[in-house]
Enzyme design. Structure first.
Site, mmCIF file in Angstrom:
data_model
loop_
_atom_site.group_PDB
_atom_site.id
_atom_site.type_symbol
_atom_site.label_atom_id
_atom_site.label_comp_id
_atom_site.label_asym_id
_atom_site.label_seq_id
_atom_site.Cartn_x
_atom_site.Cartn_y
_atom_site.Cartn_z
ATOM 1 N N TRP A 102 0.857 -1.180 0.000
ATOM 2 C CA TRP A 102 0.000 0.000 0.000
ATOM 3 C C TRP A 102 0.900 1.240 0.000
ATOM 4 O O TRP A 102 1.811 1.344 0.833
ATOM 5 C CB TRP A 102 -0.888 -0.048 1.240
ATOM 6 C CG TRP A 102 -1.838 1.092 1.393
ATOM 7 C CD1 TRP A 102 -2.693 1.570 0.458
ATOM 8 C CD2 TRP A 102 -2.036 1.871 2.572
ATOM 9 N NE1 TRP A 102 -3.429 2.614 0.983
ATOM 10 C CE2 TRP A 102 -3.041 2.819 2.277
ATOM 11 C CE3 TRP A 102 -1.476 1.870 3.850
ATOM 12 C CZ2 TRP A 102 -3.503 3.752 3.203
ATOM 13 C CZ3 TRP A 102 -1.919 2.791 4.771
ATOM 14 C CH2 TRP A 102 -2.922 3.713 4.450
ATOM 15 N N ASP A 117 0.104 -4.636 10.123
ATOM 16 C CA ASP A 117 -0.958 -3.730 9.698
ATOM 17 C C ASP A 117 -2.222 -4.544 9.423
ATOM 18 O O ASP A 117 -2.305 -5.265 8.428
ATOM 19 C CB ASP A 117 -0.522 -2.962 8.446
ATOM 20 C CG ASP A 117 -1.518 -1.880 8.062
ATOM 21 O OD1 ASP A 117 -2.507 -1.697 8.782
ATOM 22 O OD2 ASP A 117 -1.303 -1.197 7.039
ATOM 23 N N LYS A 155 -12.821 -0.471 7.192
ATOM 24 C CA LYS A 155 -13.431 -1.402 6.261
ATOM 25 C C LYS A 155 -14.457 -2.315 6.940
ATOM 26 O O LYS A 155 -15.584 -2.440 6.468
ATOM 27 C CB LYS A 155 -12.349 -2.261 5.576
ATOM 28 C CG LYS A 155 -11.222 -1.466 4.907
ATOM 29 C CD LYS A 155 -11.724 -0.552 3.817
ATOM 30 C CE LYS A 155 -10.605 0.020 2.963
ATOM 31 N NZ LYS A 155 -9.634 0.844 3.685
#
Length: 395
Positions: free
Chosen positions: A131, A210, A245
């Site tokens: 990312w 993460d 999310k």
């Protein structure tokens, strides 16, 4: 003469530019595969029913807007510790864990890299690909970025990752994504996680896990198996946890920064540095999103409703992933893209060049980043046949 005239203009964020270009495109047949948010059948990113109910309850019960303190909502932190460590992890009773509310997963990521820097870390290893904000945050804090191999032929590349990280030196930082790797959708197996944990301990690496898509791979419990296997072997780890999310709280910026340490004294000292860093950046963490999550997870009915909605999102994404994989295999006559089915979460990465992504956008209205990352969760089933025929010309 302006003080700001010495500054050079930075290029715009590529993904934000892609979003703007998609909205401005007048073509009725266009495909948005870029934006990293979940979408339903109508192409909307809905507010979860459990979130609406919890928010109404939260607002109705509020009597003040006073700060909650440096850790933020402690009930929220305790619930995220349950997710990450498990309710009965001995380190929690022994004072060897930290949890602080943070402004989203990015705020938690910033806390982790900042703590790395305070321990003397000079460079941080990130997966290739990863990312983009991982290297962005590392660079913004003045640390060097190094890459480690991650995927090959649609699968996790343990040999390459272990070989690259064998070059790391004690004190180096490493960011490893939890379930549903962004951008590949490829996750390590439990055995892979164990080997990575052993390597981290042997090499004395400071690892930040993460966790941004918890519940999007297999289930709430199973998705943490690899993370916990890693921590069991490594002994210490930092975790950046995001609720953007899985709770759909994108704009509420709801995250948690956690640390597992081997000694109570070390964690006590680290706690003061995390608090100090938070004080110097956002001063006090935001409360609203954390309050929503704490309300949901503290109520059996709301939690059951949220879990059902989360399961439905995961099931839908798995169905879209299977449909796209089958359609691409049929359109290309090659089994190479059958690997999409085994991947997890919102994203996968197509084997296309940056030049091809530009041509796909200009000629066919297919919008994706130059990396070839596509947002599976943004697909509409009715678009898959036409989209697959277009993509087949480039795969």
């Amino acid at each position: 003469m302006s003080h700001f005239s010495v500054l050079s203009t930075l290029p715009p964020d590529a993904l934000l530019g892609l979003m703007t270009a998609f909205r401005a495109d007048p073509r009725p047949d266009k495909f948005d595969l870029g934006v990293g948010v979940y979408k339903d059948l109508a192409g909307e990113t809905p507010i979860l029913s459990a979130v609406k109910k919890a928010e109404a309850r939260l607002i109705g019960a509020q009597t003040t807007k006073v700060y909650e303190g440096p850790r933020g909502n402690t009930d929220f932190c305790a619930h995220v510790e349950d997710f990450v460590f498990g309710a009965d992890h001995p380190a929690r009773a022994e004072g060897r864990t930290i949890s602080f509310t943070a402004p989203g997963g990015c705020g938690a990521l910033f806390q982790g890299i900042s703590l790395m820097k305070r321990t003397g870390t000079k460079r941080v290893w990130v997966s290739k690909p990863t990312w983009p904000n991982h290297p962005n945050v590392v660079k913004s804090l003045g640390l060097e970025v190094k890459d480690y191999a991650y995927a090959r032929d649609g699968e996790f590349y343990r040999l390459g990752m272990m070989a690259d990280l064998s070059e790391a030196v004690p004190g180096d930082g490493v960011i490893i994504q939890g379930p549903c790797h962004n951008p590949t959708g490829i996750d390590p197996s439990i055995d892979d996680w164990k080997e990575l944990g052993k390597l981290a301990r042997e090499k004395e690496l400071l690892v930040l896990l993460d966790v941004a898509y918890h519940g999007f791979a297999q289930s709430l419990e199973r998705d943490m198996d690899g993370v916990r296997a890693f921590m069991d072997e490594a002994g210490e780890a930092m975790i950046a946890y995001s609720c953007s999310k899985n709770f759909g709280l994108y704009r509420e910026r709801t995250g948690c920064f956690l640390v597992l340490g081997e000694t109570e004294a070390g964690i006590a000292a680290a706690t003061t540095h995390v608090a100090d860093n938070g004080r110097a950046t956002w001063s006090m963490p935001p409360a609203h999103g954390a309050g929503i999550v704490a309300t949901i997870l503290g109520d059996a009915e709301l939690r059951a409703e949220w879990e059902a909605e989360l399961n439905a999102m995961r099931t839908r994404m798995k169905g879209l992933r299977t449909s796209l994989s089958d359609a691409l295999v049929a359109a290309t006559g090659s089994n190479a893209l059958a690997a999409l089915k085994a991947q997890n979460g919102m994203f996968s990465q197509l084997p296309v060049s940056a030049a091809q992504t530009t041509e796909l956008r200009d000629r066919h209205g297919v919008y994706m980043p130059s990396s070839g990352r596509i947002n599976i969760a943004g697909l509409n089933p009715k678009d898959i046949p036409a989209l697959s025929e277009i993509l087949a010309g480039y795969l």
